[in-house]
Write a protein that holds these residues in place. Structure first.
Motif: not given
Ligand code: 610
Ligand code: MG
Length: 214
Positions: A38, A66, A90-91, A118-119, A141-143, A169-170, A199
């Motif tokens: 996964w 992300g 993306e960090f 970092h964003a 879709d990051h933290w 997302d999420n 997912e």
């Protein structure tokens, strides 16, 4: 040192996917992550919702927060019109080269720019450093506890315009309650909820579309 899960995902794509064929890259990752290990790619079920919203937005400039292994970057970039571009932040330095390679195998390297960092540090530089005006589409879709602050940052940096589409997302799992609080019952956003599943699992999840109204 033995390989990371993300490296094993890249190995599977590199070995099994058809070079230059984004669909086969996506299918390969979905197969590997549903049968072997996964991983937190948006996946095939929520991916269809992502596809729908990207087609609706038909963005010239898109942003992703992300990148992870690049699955959703491939998913988004494969739908972009010829002169459109995706910037993905993306960090994690370990994930960046893996995502770059996966995007390259899909043949989409000319459409996707991965910005390492970092964003919250990169967003304020998008206009000056990347000559950006406003964003047509943003995929979050990051933290999950960064969705709200980074959305506020996008607003404050003047990166959203009337009609900019955010897709998160999420919303159910892991959940992004602060983001929902910010965009719902907010006169500056028109929200739509898309129930789905986590997912590669049966657990419920969802995506939220928030259209910025200016
Ligand atoms: O935790 C989840 N996603 C977090 C994603 C994190 C990815 O975004 C990067 N990042 C984080 N803040 C960043 C700030 N700036 C740049 N990159 C950043 C991280 O280096 C990672 O590559 C998740 C978890 C589950 N789950 O079932 O547990 C399911 C999902 O679909 C998920 O997306
Ligand atoms: Mg996710």
């Amino acid at each position: 040192m033995d390989q990371s899960k993300e490296q094993r995902i890249l190995n599977s794509v590199s070995y099994n996917a058809i070079k230059g064929d984004p669909e086969s890259v996506l299918a390969c990752i979905d197969k590997y992550c549903s049968q072997n290990e996964w991983a937190m790619n948006v996946g095939d079920e929520k991916g269809l919702i992502l596809d729908k919203i990207v087609k609706e937005a038909d963005p010239t400039v898109a942003l992703e927060l992300g990148t992870y292994c690049g699955y959703s970057a491939v998913r988004i970039a494969r739908l972009l019109k010829p002169n459109a571009r995706l910037f993905s932040i993306e960090f994690n330095a370990e994930f960046v080269p893996i995502a770059k390679e996966i995007i390259e195998i899909a043949g989409l390297q000319d459409k996707v720019t991965i910005l390492e960092g970092h964003a919250q540090d990169i967003i304020p530089r998008l206009k000056t450093q990347y000559n950006m005006d406003t964003l047509d589409f943003v995929f979050l879709d990051h933290w999950k506890d960064r969705y709200a602050p980074d959305t506020i940052l996008l607003e404050e940096c003047g990166l959203l315009r009337k009609g900019s589409i955010l897709l998160a997302d999420n919303i159910i799992f892991p959940g992004a309650p602060d983001f929902l609080k910010h965009v719902r019952n907010n006169i500056h956003y028109e929200c739509t909820h898309y129930p789905s599943h986590l997912e590669y699992m049966k657990a419920p999840d969802a995506m939220e579309k928030a259209v910025y109204l200016g």
